[in-house]
Design an enzyme around this catalytic site. Structure first.
Site, mmCIF file in Angstrom:
data_model
loop_
_atom_site.group_PDB
_atom_site.id
_atom_site.type_symbol
_atom_site.label_atom_id
_atom_site.label_comp_id
_atom_site.label_asym_id
_atom_site.label_seq_id
_atom_site.Cartn_x
_atom_site.Cartn_y
_atom_site.Cartn_z
ATOM 1 N N PRO A 199 11.102 72.804 64.171
ATOM 2 C CA PRO A 199 10.788 73.713 63.057
ATOM 3 C C PRO A 199 9.304 73.830 62.730
ATOM 4 O O PRO A 199 8.917 74.649 61.911
ATOM 5 C CB PRO A 199 11.565 73.135 61.884
ATOM 6 C CG PRO A 199 11.915 71.753 62.270
ATOM 7 C CD PRO A 199 11.945 71.697 63.746
ATOM 8 N N HIS A 218 2.414 85.060 52.073
ATOM 9 C CA HIS A 218 1.321 84.133 52.390
ATOM 10 C C HIS A 218 0.334 84.788 53.342
ATOM 11 O O HIS A 218 0.738 85.418 54.323
ATOM 12 C CB HIS A 218 1.877 82.867 53.066
ATOM 13 C CG HIS A 218 2.576 81.964 52.108
ATOM 14 N ND1 HIS A 218 3.202 80.814 52.507
ATOM 15 C CD2 HIS A 218 2.765 82.037 50.771
ATOM 16 C CE1 HIS A 218 3.740 80.221 51.467
ATOM 17 N NE2 HIS A 218 3.485 80.937 50.383
ATOM 18 N N LYS A 250 9.945 79.031 63.578
ATOM 19 C CA LYS A 250 10.395 80.092 64.478
ATOM 20 C C LYS A 250 11.915 80.221 64.595
ATOM 21 O O LYS A 250 12.413 81.245 65.056
ATOM 22 C CB LYS A 250 9.825 79.841 65.888
ATOM 23 C CG LYS A 250 8.324 80.010 65.964
ATOM 24 C CD LYS A 250 7.916 81.437 65.665
ATOM 25 C CE LYS A 250 6.443 81.543 65.341
ATOM 26 N NZ LYS A 250 6.184 82.633 64.391
ATOM 27 N N TYR A 284 1.769 82.433 64.733
ATOM 28 C CA TYR A 284 2.438 82.024 63.491
ATOM 29 C C TYR A 284 3.075 83.228 62.795
ATOM 30 O O TYR A 284 4.203 83.140 62.294
ATOM 31 C CB TYR A 284 1.445 81.334 62.544
ATOM 32 C CG TYR A 284 2.121 80.588 61.414
ATOM 33 C CD1 TYR A 284 2.256 81.162 60.163
ATOM 34 C CD2 TYR A 284 2.668 79.322 61.623
ATOM 35 C CE1 TYR A 284 2.898 80.492 59.130
ATOM 36 C CE2 TYR A 284 3.308 78.645 60.597
ATOM 37 C CZ TYR A 284 3.422 79.233 59.366
ATOM 38 O OH TYR A 284 4.076 78.570 58.347
ATOM 39 N N TYR A 287 0.184 72.022 56.536
ATOM 40 C CA TYR A 287 0.636 71.156 57.633
ATOM 41 C C TYR A 287 -0.321 69.975 57.737
ATOM 42 O O TYR A 287 -1.529 70.170 57.864
ATOM 43 C CB TYR A 287 0.628 71.921 58.959
ATOM 44 C CG TYR A 287 1.647 73.032 59.043
ATOM 45 C CD1 TYR A 287 1.387 74.297 58.513
ATOM 46 C CD2 TYR A 287 2.878 72.824 59.656
ATOM 47 C CE1 TYR A 287 2.330 75.321 58.600
ATOM 48 C CE2 TYR A 287 3.824 73.842 59.746
ATOM 49 C CZ TYR A 287 3.543 75.083 59.211
ATOM 50 O OH TYR A 287 4.476 76.088 59.288
HETATM 51 P P1 FAS Z 1 23.370 78.790 62.463
HETATM 52 O O1 FAS Z 1 23.576 77.416 63.044
HETATM 53 O O2 FAS Z 1 22.587 78.948 61.218
HETATM 54 O O3 FAS Z 1 24.791 79.478 62.189
HETATM 55 C C1 FAS Z 1 25.855 79.318 63.091
HETATM 56 C C2 FAS Z 1 27.152 79.487 62.313
HETATM 57 O O4 FAS Z 1 28.241 79.418 63.252
HETATM 58 C C3 FAS Z 1 27.372 78.388 61.289
HETATM 59 O O5 FAS Z 1 27.695 78.936 60.037
HETATM 60 C C4 FAS Z 1 28.533 77.570 61.868
HETATM 61 O O6 FAS Z 1 29.362 77.034 60.870
HETATM 62 C C5 FAS Z 1 29.260 78.612 62.692
HETATM 63 N N1 FAS Z 1 30.039 78.024 63.787
HETATM 64 C C6 FAS Z 1 29.698 76.993 64.583
HETATM 65 N N2 FAS Z 1 30.677 76.744 65.479
HETATM 66 C C7 FAS Z 1 31.670 77.653 65.230
HETATM 67 C C8 FAS Z 1 32.940 77.904 65.814
HETATM 68 N N3 FAS Z 1 33.386 77.166 66.829
HETATM 69 N N4 FAS Z 1 33.701 78.910 65.310
HETATM 70 C C9 FAS Z 1 33.225 79.678 64.284
HETATM 71 N N5 FAS Z 1 32.027 79.479 63.685
HETATM 72 C C10 FAS Z 1 31.267 78.474 64.155
HETATM 73 N N6 FAS Z 1 14.278 76.944 61.268
HETATM 74 C C11 FAS Z 1 13.082 77.231 60.721
HETATM 75 O O7 FAS Z 1 12.496 78.276 61.051
HETATM 76 N N7 FAS Z 1 12.500 76.366 59.790
HETATM 77 C C12 FAS Z 1 13.139 75.214 59.388
HETATM 78 O O8 FAS Z 1 12.620 74.453 58.573
HETATM 79 C C13 FAS Z 1 14.394 74.889 59.923
HETATM 80 N N8 FAS Z 1 15.071 73.755 59.526
HETATM 81 C C14 FAS Z 1 16.289 73.455 60.106
HETATM 82 C C15 FAS Z 1 17.020 72.305 59.738
HETATM 83 C C16 FAS Z 1 18.252 71.989 60.336
HETATM 84 C C17 FAS Z 1 19.014 70.732 59.931
HETATM 85 C C18 FAS Z 1 18.781 72.848 61.331
HETATM 86 C C19 FAS Z 1 20.089 72.518 62.033
HETATM 87 C C20 FAS Z 1 18.077 74.003 61.698
HETATM 88 C C21 FAS Z 1 16.845 74.315 61.077
HETATM 89 N N9 FAS Z 1 16.128 75.472 61.412
HETATM 90 C C22 FAS Z 1 14.929 75.791 60.876
HETATM 91 C C23 FAS Z 1 16.641 76.384 62.351
HETATM 92 C C24 FAS Z 1 17.633 77.251 61.632
HETATM 93 O O9 FAS Z 1 17.012 77.907 60.559
HETATM 94 C C25 FAS Z 1 18.205 78.180 62.655
HETATM 95 O O10 FAS Z 1 17.185 78.754 63.467
HETATM 96 C C26 FAS Z 1 19.046 79.256 62.058
HETATM 97 O O11 FAS Z 1 20.017 78.665 61.240
HETATM 98 C C27 FAS Z 1 19.642 80.050 63.213
HETATM 99 O O12 FAS Z 1 20.655 80.835 62.711
HETATM 100 P P2 FAS Z 1 21.995 81.073 63.570
HETATM 101 O O13 FAS Z 1 21.612 81.361 64.978
HETATM 102 O O14 FAS Z 1 22.773 82.046 62.790
HETATM 103 O O15 FAS Z 1 22.737 79.662 63.643
HETATM 104 C C1 PHB Z 2 10.250 75.439 55.167
HETATM 105 O O1 PHB Z 2 9.790 75.955 54.138
HETATM 106 O O2 PHB Z 2 11.394 74.933 55.238
HETATM 107 C C2 PHB Z 2 9.396 75.416 56.408
HETATM 108 C C3 PHB Z 2 8.136 76.002 56.369
HETATM 109 C C4 PHB Z 2 7.350 75.984 57.526
HETATM 110 C C5 PHB Z 2 7.838 75.373 58.669
HETATM 111 C C6 PHB Z 2 9.114 74.786 58.703
HETATM 112 C C7 PHB Z 2 9.898 74.802 57.557
HETATM 113 O O3 PHB Z 2 7.067 75.341 59.792
#
Ligand code: FAS
Ligand code: PHB
Length: 390
Positions: free
Chosen positions: A293, A72, A297, A385, A201
């Site tokens: 989100p 993009h 980031k 961004y 957005y």
């Molecule tokens: P994660 O949470 O992805 O991974 C952590 C891992 O540790 C998981 O697999 C979990 O099962 C494991 N774990 C937890 N406790 C444990 C334990 N006690 N023992 C062993 N393993 C354990 N970011 C964006 O940029 N855009 C988005 O749109 C966006 N949407 C999101 C929606 C939701 C519902 C959530 C919760 C987050 C979202 N995020 C988004 C943020 C997300 O992308 C995180 O930044 C990303 O998953 C971070 O990755 P990790 O730090 O690896 O953590």
């Molecule tokens: C997504 O594609 O999930 C997405 C894109 C932009 C954002 C957050 C989530 O700022």
């Protein structure tokens, strides 16, 4: 069992760290609470900064990302019924972002780890961390009805916001938190994205909306919803109708609808735990920080933490230098706080808050008008961004 680095969590942070360490010849074991399928079933981020794309290349797992990722050059802001392009690439001297789902990134990292025969223990229950203030940390966990012990040199807590790592040092962290008075209702559907080359957005009087994608045939959409809203209250038809009401009329009539593959509500918060190092325990990714989100980031911050931490471990083992490890927390937090600021700012600008009031709403309207008509303001948005330099 013994390893050099014990990694807790097989999300993007843990898997990317494991891959980078392996390629540097550093032995590591990942302990993951869930099954691999469960991890892959979580629908999360979708936009990668170039820093993250480059790290996937460095990890040797960037091929599919380059084949299938959608580059993009712009984003669009919709408010008061009009769409305004922000030329992200033009304003940043050529930088881009790439649309590629976190699920796919995680899949690529899992496949590479499996192909290399690296140790990932799934369904590791009751993980506990010990003696990381000394020189011989130990991780214990239960699996198959037995207690196992993993001796290591270092522990990387990549276990997300609800993980055990930060909980283990809860008395030693300073927490900074802001919880937002709304959530995001997200829908994934196998329909072509309404705006394939620009994330859109929206800020309407009904609330925030976001039009994104996972491919040219799979779309990801969000609408702001009350923090106590329930997914069950949202039929697909209600979601599509609401999304149309939140974007400009021209875009609304082009939205292709279809059955949702996934529908979920995520709460929004800003959160930072300081520091990110405790002796031989290091926190990375969501284990240490959360962003709303809006600025895309979260995943990208996890990647930059991993860049700093993997470099520090490599320096320790290859050059016998502790400098990287000693500076990790400060270095990571400098980047984290700038992303926290941007994510908070864009969330504040693009969402409707219950307590804004008429004066606050006029200020939000004025800032949006200024942003899309000022090169300086648009440049500030664009450079944040695409991701600030490491
Ligand atoms: P994660 O949470 O992805 O991974 C952590 C891992 O540790 C998981 O697999 C979990 O099962 C494991 N774990 C937890 N406790 C444990 C334990 N006690 N023992 C062993 N393993 C354990 N970011 C964006 O940029 N855009 C988005 O749109 C966006 N949407 C999101 C929606 C939701 C519902 C959530 C919760 C987050 C979202 N995020 C988004 C943020 C997300 O992308 C995180 O930044 C990303 O998953 C971070 O990755 P990790 O730090 O690896 O953590
Ligand atoms: C997504 O594609 O999930 C997405 C894109 C932009 C954002 C957050 C989530 O700022």
């Amino acid at each position: 069992m013994r390893t050099q680095v014990a990694i807790i969590g097989a999300g993007p942070a843990g898997l990317l760290l494991g891959q980078l360490l392996h390629r540097a010849g550093i032995d590591n074991v990942i302990l993951e609470r869930q099954t691999g399928d469960y991890v892959l079933g979580r629908i999360r981020a979708g936009i990668l900064e170039q820093v993250t794309v480059d790290l996937m290349d460095e990890a040797g797992v960037g091929d599919r990302l380059h084949r299938e990722g959608i580059v993009h050059h712009a984003i669009e802001l919709v408010f008061q019924g009009e769409r305004h392009p922000i030329d992200v690439t033009g304003l940043t001297g050529g930088k881009v972002v790439t649309a590629y789902g976190q699920t796919e990134l995680t899949h690529d990292l899992m496949d590479a780890r499996k192909a290399e025969g690296l140790a990932t223990v799934y369904e590791a229950r009751d993980v506990s961390l010990h003696d990381f203030d000394g020189s011989k940390p130990v991780v214990r966990y239960r699996r198959g009805g037995e207690t196992h012990e993993l001796q290591c040199d270092f522990i990387a807590g990549c276990d997300g916001f609800h993980g055990v790592s930060r909980a283990t040092v809860r008395d030693r962290v300073t927490e900074y938190e802001k919880v937002y008075p709304f959530g995001w209702l997200g829908v994934l559907a196998d329909v072509p994205p309404v705006s394939p080359h620009a994330i859109v957005y929206g800020n309407s009087e009904r609330g925030f909306s976001l039009c994104s994608m996972r491919s040219l045939t799979r779309s990801r959409y969000y609408v702001q919803c009350p923090v106590d809203d329930k997914v069950e209250a949202w039929s697909d038809a209600r979601f599509w109708d609401e999304l149309r009401l939140r974007v400009d009329p021209h875009l609304a009539e082009r939205i292709v609808t279809g059955p949702s593959l996934e529908k979920s509500i995520a709460p929004l918060r800003s959160f930072v735990a300081e520091p990110m190092r405790f002796g031989r325990l290091f926190l990375a990714g969501d284990a240490a920080h959360i962003v709303p989100p809006t600025g895309a980031k979260g995943l990208n911050l996890a990647a930059s933490d991993v860049k700093y931490l993997s470099s520090a471990f490599i320096e320790h083992y290859k050059e016998r230098s502790a400098a990287g490890l000693d500076h990790y927390s400060d270095r990571a937090l400098h980047r984290v706080w700038k992303a926290e600021r941007f994510s908070w700012w864009l969330t504040s600008l693009m969402h409707r808050f219950p307590d804004t009031g008429p004066f606050g709403q006029r200020l939000q309207d004025a800032e949006l008008e200024y942003l899309v008509h000022s090169k300086a303001a648009s440049t500030a948005l664009a450079e944040n961004y695409v991701g600030l330099p490491l």
